[in-house]
Scaffold this active site. Structure first.
Site, PDB file in Angstrom:
ATOM      1  N   ARG A  87       0.846  -1.209   0.000  1.00  0.00           N
ATOM      2  CA  ARG A  87       0.000   0.000   0.000  1.00  0.00           C
ATOM      3  C   ARG A  87       0.881   1.259   0.000  1.00  0.00           C
ATOM      4  O   ARG A  87       0.560   2.250  -0.658  1.00  0.00           O
ATOM      5  CB  ARG A  87      -0.958  -0.026   1.204  1.00  0.00           C
ATOM      6  CG  ARG A  87      -2.025   1.039   1.126  1.00  0.00           C
ATOM      7  CD  ARG A  87      -3.112   0.825   2.175  1.00  0.00           C
ATOM      8  NE  ARG A  87      -2.591   0.948   3.525  1.00  0.00           N
ATOM      9  CZ  ARG A  87      -3.280   0.659   4.630  1.00  0.00           C
ATOM     10  NH1 ARG A  87      -4.522   0.221   4.543  1.00  0.00           N
ATOM     11  NH2 ARG A  87      -2.744   0.814   5.820  1.00  0.00           N
ATOM     12  N   LYS A 104      -2.574   6.557   1.496  1.00  0.00           N
ATOM     13  CA  LYS A 104      -2.309   7.030   2.852  1.00  0.00           C
ATOM     14  C   LYS A 104      -1.382   8.248   2.805  1.00  0.00           C
ATOM     15  O   LYS A 104      -0.217   8.193   3.227  1.00  0.00           O
ATOM     16  CB  LYS A 104      -1.737   5.887   3.690  1.00  0.00           C
ATOM     17  CG  LYS A 104      -2.287   5.892   5.114  1.00  0.00           C
ATOM     18  CD  LYS A 104      -2.125   4.563   5.780  1.00  0.00           C
ATOM     19  CE  LYS A 104      -2.192   4.677   7.279  1.00  0.00           C
ATOM     20  NZ  LYS A 104      -3.370   5.332   7.812  1.00  0.00           N
ATOM     21  N   GLU A 117     -16.084   6.475   5.137  1.00  0.00           N
ATOM     22  CA  GLU A 117     -15.354   5.937   6.286  1.00  0.00           C
ATOM     23  C   GLU A 117     -15.206   7.026   7.331  1.00  0.00           C
ATOM     24  O   GLU A 117     -15.839   8.079   7.224  1.00  0.00           O
ATOM     25  CB  GLU A 117     -14.004   5.379   5.844  1.00  0.00           C
ATOM     26  CG  GLU A 117     -13.083   6.391   5.187  1.00  0.00           C
ATOM     27  CD  GLU A 117     -11.710   5.810   4.866  1.00  0.00           C
ATOM     28  OE1 GLU A 117     -11.234   4.934   5.599  1.00  0.00           O
ATOM     29  OE2 GLU A 117     -11.113   6.265   3.877  1.00  0.00           O
TER      30      GLU A 117
END
Ligand code: PLP
Ligand code: COI
Length: 363
Positions: A105, A207, A243
């Site tokens: 990721r 991220k 989220e």
């Protein structure tokens, strides 16, 4: 033992060697009462990128970073990070949970931010080195705490025109942590945010530090208004559940099906992806990832937040301005399905339950 080296942002750093296989005595920390905060550990990992290549990297005791006033990270927020944890298992081993997915990721995040990806194999090796060197900070089995591992990367050379930096630093530090939300397993109260977290075709799925910078006003506002966290809806239509600022949602239907929102603008949580497998393969439940409208949230029996920091934190109530959704699982304990998911996931992480092949990396 250590050697002086100079890094590419001009610092003298102390290179410390790992301590081999010697088991370290644990630090004198009140593990049971740790919150989610920063406790400075002894060693961190650092590698520098310059002239198109990453250097060999090393451990250092120096927790400070000095850089030019015009560094890319300071001017245009060119930074990204990861989060994973190390645990002490029931039989005393130190393990991490699916670090290969964090490595991948971070690789994807770096590509999206025009940063040079840190190689996946080197990420895994660096995680191992830092955890090993700080084994004294890995909370003991049964304490309820774990060692949070924070890999991160930033543009370090001067950049004034809007463009990617040419030089970067990749680092990993660790800190022992307790529960992310005060109150541990007490169900949370969320509010539907009036702010958006991520734009369509934006950076919500990676991220990037910038996603968190722009969520700070929303979380401070939520806290001021007495809420634990925000529920973000999709920015384009404000009809679909996305989220929170730091975790994905899990819902349970009245007939025990696990449902999690699917969206191109949420972070693909490793905890959520693991829980969907746990639900199906360990608990024999139906589990589906699909669009979830805010309208249907009132019909679910249970709700939880999942993530490395959040683990699985139950949600008891969601407030949307003058309307309230109170889940039947209530405000005192986790609902029965969320509880089973929690017990099974943490059982796998702490070595009480056999893990699927490749999920547990021993340090
Ligand atoms: N969503 C956001 C915005 C996060 O910051 C995190 C934490 O990493 C998560 C979800 C959960 O992801 P993971 O389970 O990989 O920690
Ligand atoms: C994590 O769970 O690792 C995160 O990065 C979330 C953050 C809000 C602490």
């Amino acid at each position: 033992m250590g050697c002086k080296i100079k890094n590419n942002i001009g610092q003298q750093i102390e290179k410390a060697e790992p301590k081999g296989d010697v088991k370290m005595e644990k630090k004198n920390i009140d593990w049971e009462n740790l919150g989610f905060g920063y406790v400075q550990a002894d060693q961190r990992y650092v590698s520098n990128y310059k002239n198109g290549a990453w250097d060999d990297g090393c451990l250092t005791q120096n927790a400070e970073i000095t850089m030019n006033e015009c560094a890319g990270v300071l001017q245009y927020a060119q930074t990204c990070f990861e989060g994973l944890k190390a645990y002490t298992t029931e039989d005393g081993r130190t393990v991490t949970f699916r670090p290969d997915l964090n490595a991948q990721r971070m690789h994807d995040t770096a590509e999206r931010l025009e940063m040079p990806p840190f190689p996946v194999e080197r990420f895994l090796d660096a995680v191992k080195k830092v955890v090993k060197a700080n084994e004294a900070y890995v909370p003991p089995y049964g304490s309820g705490a774990s060692l949070y591992i924070r890999p991160y990367m930033f543009g370090s050379n001067p950049v004034i025109g809007v463009k990617p930096a040419d030089e970067y630093q990749f680092r990993i530090f660790v800190t022992p942590v307790g529960p992310y939300f005060k109150g541990g397993a007490k169900p949370l109260t969320l509010c539907v945010s009036d702010f958006d977290r991520a734009a369509p075709h934006g950076t919500g799925h990676i991220k990037a530090g910038l996603n968190y910078a722009m969520s700070l006003h929303a979380i401070v506002t939520a806290h001021k208004n007495g809420f634990d966290e925000n529920m973000y809806l999709d920015a384009a239509t404000r009809t679909k559940v996305e989220e929170t600022g730091g975790a994905n949602f899990l819902f349970v239907t009245k007939d025990n099906k696990v449902v999690t929102p699917k969206s191109p603008s949420i972070l693909p949580s490793i905890t959520r992806r693991s829980l969907m497998i746990v639900a199906k393969e360990y608990l024999g439940l139906e589990a589906e990832e699909r669009e979830v409208t805010f309208e249907e949230v009132k019909d679910f029996a249970e709700c939880g937040l999942c993530g490395t920091a959040a683990v699985i934190s139950p949600v008891g109530k969601i407030v949307d301005h003058d309307k309230e959704i109170c889940f039947p699982s209530g405000m005192t304990q986790m609902g029965p399905v969320i509880q089973k998911l929690y017990d099974t996931l943490t059982g796998i992480q702490m070595g009480r339950i056999k893990a699927p092949e490749g999920w547990i990396y021993e340090i």
